[in-house]
Design a protein around this motif. Structure first.
Motif, PDB file in Angstrom:
ATOM      1  N   MET A  68       0.750  -1.138  -0.061  1.00 24.31           N
ATOM      2  CA  MET A  68      -0.185   0.159  -0.100  1.00 24.31           C
ATOM      3  C   MET A  68       0.831   1.298  -0.200  1.00 24.31           C
ATOM      4  O   MET A  68       1.629   1.269   0.919  1.00 24.31           O
ATOM      5  CB  MET A  68      -0.969  -0.190   1.053  1.00 24.31           C
ATOM      6  CG  MET A  68      -1.754  -1.116   1.350  1.00 24.31           C
ATOM      7  SD  MET A  68      -2.737  -1.544  -0.110  1.00 24.31           S
ATOM      8  CE  MET A  68      -3.936  -0.579   0.015  1.00 24.31           C
ATOM      9  N   ILE A  69       0.832   2.230  -1.034  1.00 23.74           N
ATOM     10  CA  ILE A  69       1.548   3.219  -0.999  1.00 23.74           C
ATOM     11  C   ILE A  69       0.667   4.435  -1.092  1.00 23.74           C
ATOM     12  O   ILE A  69      -0.348   4.644  -1.599  1.00 23.74           O
ATOM     13  CB  ILE A  69       2.383   3.078  -2.708  1.00 23.74           C
ATOM     14  CG1 ILE A  69       3.082   1.981  -2.648  1.00 23.74           C
ATOM     15  CG2 ILE A  69       3.240   4.424  -2.855  1.00 23.74           C
ATOM     16  CD1 ILE A  69       3.705   1.920  -4.385  1.00 23.74           C
ATOM     17  N   SER A  70       1.055   5.304  -0.171  1.00 19.75           N
ATOM     18  CA  SER A  70       0.472   6.484   0.047  1.00 19.75           C
ATOM     19  C   SER A  70       1.478   7.684  -0.136  1.00 19.75           C
ATOM     20  O   SER A  70       2.482   7.752   0.345  1.00 19.75           O
ATOM     21  CB  SER A  70       0.004   6.811   1.423  1.00 19.75           C
ATOM     22  OG  SER A  70      -1.259   5.993   1.709  1.00 19.75           O
ATOM     23  N   ILE A  71       0.877   8.618  -0.993  1.00 21.99           N
ATOM     24  CA  ILE A  71       1.974   9.994  -1.325  1.00 21.99           C
ATOM     25  C   ILE A  71       1.131  11.128  -1.155  1.00 21.99           C
ATOM     26  O   ILE A  71      -0.023  11.467  -1.217  1.00 21.99           O
ATOM     27  CB  ILE A  71       2.143   9.553  -2.848  1.00 21.99           C
ATOM     28  CG1 ILE A  71       2.562   8.310  -3.255  1.00 21.99           C
ATOM     29  CG2 ILE A  71       2.944  11.017  -3.490  1.00 21.99           C
ATOM     30  CD1 ILE A  71       2.511   7.991  -4.880  1.00 21.99           C
ATOM     31  N   GLU A  72       2.047  12.073  -0.548  1.00 26.76           N
ATOM     32  CA  GLU A  72       1.468  13.361  -0.316  1.00 26.76           C
ATOM     33  C   GLU A  72       2.534  14.398  -0.884  1.00 26.76           C
ATOM     34  O   GLU A  72       3.732  14.153  -0.734  1.00 26.76           O
ATOM     35  CB  GLU A  72       1.307  13.751   1.273  1.00 26.76           C
ATOM     36  CG  GLU A  72       0.811  15.058   1.286  1.00 26.76           C
ATOM     37  CD  GLU A  72       0.480  15.251   2.763  1.00 26.76           C
ATOM     38  OE1 GLU A  72      -0.521  15.068   3.159  1.00 26.76           O
ATOM     39  OE2 GLU A  72       1.392  15.495   3.330  1.00 26.76           O
ATOM     40  N   ASN A 119      -1.499 -10.203  13.175  1.00 28.74           N
ATOM     41  CA  ASN A 119      -2.011  -9.417  14.061  1.00 28.74           C
ATOM     42  C   ASN A 119      -1.891  -7.700  14.202  1.00 28.74           C
ATOM     43  O   ASN A 119      -1.968  -7.288  15.101  1.00 28.74           O
ATOM     44  CB  ASN A 119      -1.700  -9.935  15.394  1.00 28.74           C
ATOM     45  CG  ASN A 119      -2.471 -11.236  15.647  1.00 28.74           C
ATOM     46  OD1 ASN A 119      -3.213 -11.761  15.100  1.00 28.74           O
ATOM     47  ND2 ASN A 119      -1.437 -12.377  15.926  1.00 28.74           N
ATOM     48  N   CYS A 120      -1.644  -7.265  12.966  1.00 34.73           N
ATOM     49  CA  CYS A 120      -1.697  -5.785  12.845  1.00 34.73           C
ATOM     50  C   CYS A 120      -2.009  -5.373  11.220  1.00 34.73           C
ATOM     51  O   CYS A 120      -2.169  -6.357  10.489  1.00 34.73           O
ATOM     52  CB  CYS A 120      -0.319  -5.306  13.091  1.00 34.73           C
ATOM     53  SG  CYS A 120       1.138  -5.583  11.899  1.00 34.73           S
ATOM     54  N   ASP A 121      -2.323  -3.962  11.415  1.00 36.00           N
ATOM     55  CA  ASP A 121      -2.738  -3.795   9.878  1.00 36.00           C
ATOM     56  C   ASP A 121      -1.696  -3.636   8.880  1.00 36.00           C
ATOM     57  O   ASP A 121      -1.950  -3.161   7.727  1.00 36.00           O
ATOM     58  CB  ASP A 121      -3.501  -2.229  10.007  1.00 36.00           C
ATOM     59  CG  ASP A 121      -4.966  -2.498  10.846  1.00 36.00           C
ATOM     60  OD1 ASP A 121      -5.421  -3.578  10.476  1.00 36.00           O
ATOM     61  OD2 ASP A 121      -5.509  -1.524  11.274  1.00 36.00           O
ATOM     62  N   GLY A 122      -0.673  -3.661   9.360  1.00 38.71           N
ATOM     63  CA  GLY A 122       0.738  -3.594   8.302  1.00 38.71           C
ATOM     64  C   GLY A 122       1.908  -2.920   9.093  1.00 38.71           C
ATOM     65  O   GLY A 122       1.833  -2.334  10.336  1.00 38.71           O
ATOM     66  N   VAL A 123       2.993  -2.962   8.347  1.00 36.04           N
ATOM     67  CA  VAL A 123       4.215  -2.448   8.930  1.00 36.04           C
ATOM     68  C   VAL A 123       4.805  -1.726   7.695  1.00 36.04           C
ATOM     69  O   VAL A 123       4.539  -1.898   6.613  1.00 36.04           O
ATOM     70  CB  VAL A 123       5.194  -3.412   9.660  1.00 36.04           C
ATOM     71  CG1 VAL A 123       4.480  -4.067  10.709  1.00 36.04           C
ATOM     72  CG2 VAL A 123       5.567  -4.514   8.430  1.00 36.04           C
ATOM     73  N   GLY A 124       5.622  -0.732   7.952  1.00 41.76           N
ATOM     74  CA  GLY A 124       6.198   0.043   6.846  1.00 41.76           C
ATOM     75  C   GLY A 124       7.234   0.966   7.148  1.00 41.76           C
ATOM     76  O   GLY A 124       7.595   1.075   8.392  1.00 41.76           O
TER      77      GLY A 124
END
Length: 118
Positions: free
Chosen positions: A30-34, A105-110
């Protein structure tokens, strides 16, 4: 005043990681960009040429990520920041990369990386 263009949670199925199974099988990233940029001119003109085309941005990021097959999200994050600054010329870019399946058991790491146009 600061203006921003953003893309939240662009899903890219790609090779990312250092573990043997991560090198053989795609997984979601999942990539979020601002992007910080001046949107005043586009706001008055209504001309996309006075802004940053987020569809082109999303396609370029997706294409690069799939072809790159990075081992670490850190290296991909730095490279994507550099690519966006060079090709799209915002004042600042902030990238968040989230591997939702990496840890149970988590929504993700990054990672989250911010770079400024020099």
């Amino acid at each position: 005043m600061n203006d921003y263009i953003f893309i939240n949670n662009l899903k890219v199925d790609c090779i990312i990681g250092i573990l043997p199974y991560e090198r053989e099988n795609t997984q979601p990233l999942m990539i979020s960009i601002e992007l910080e940029c001046d949107l005043k001119k586009a706001g008055y003109s209504g001309d996309l040429d006075d802004s940053i085309n987020y569809a082109e941005l999303a396609n370029r990021v997706r294409e690069y990520t799939v072809q790159r097959k990075a081992r670490l999200v850190e290296e991909l994050g730095v490279e994507l920041c550099d690519l966006i600054l060079e090709e799209f010329r915002p004042k600042k870019v902030c990238i968040t990369l989230n591997k939702p399946l990496a840890v149970e058991n988590c929504d993700g790491v990054g990672i989250k990386i911010t770079k400024v146009l020099e």
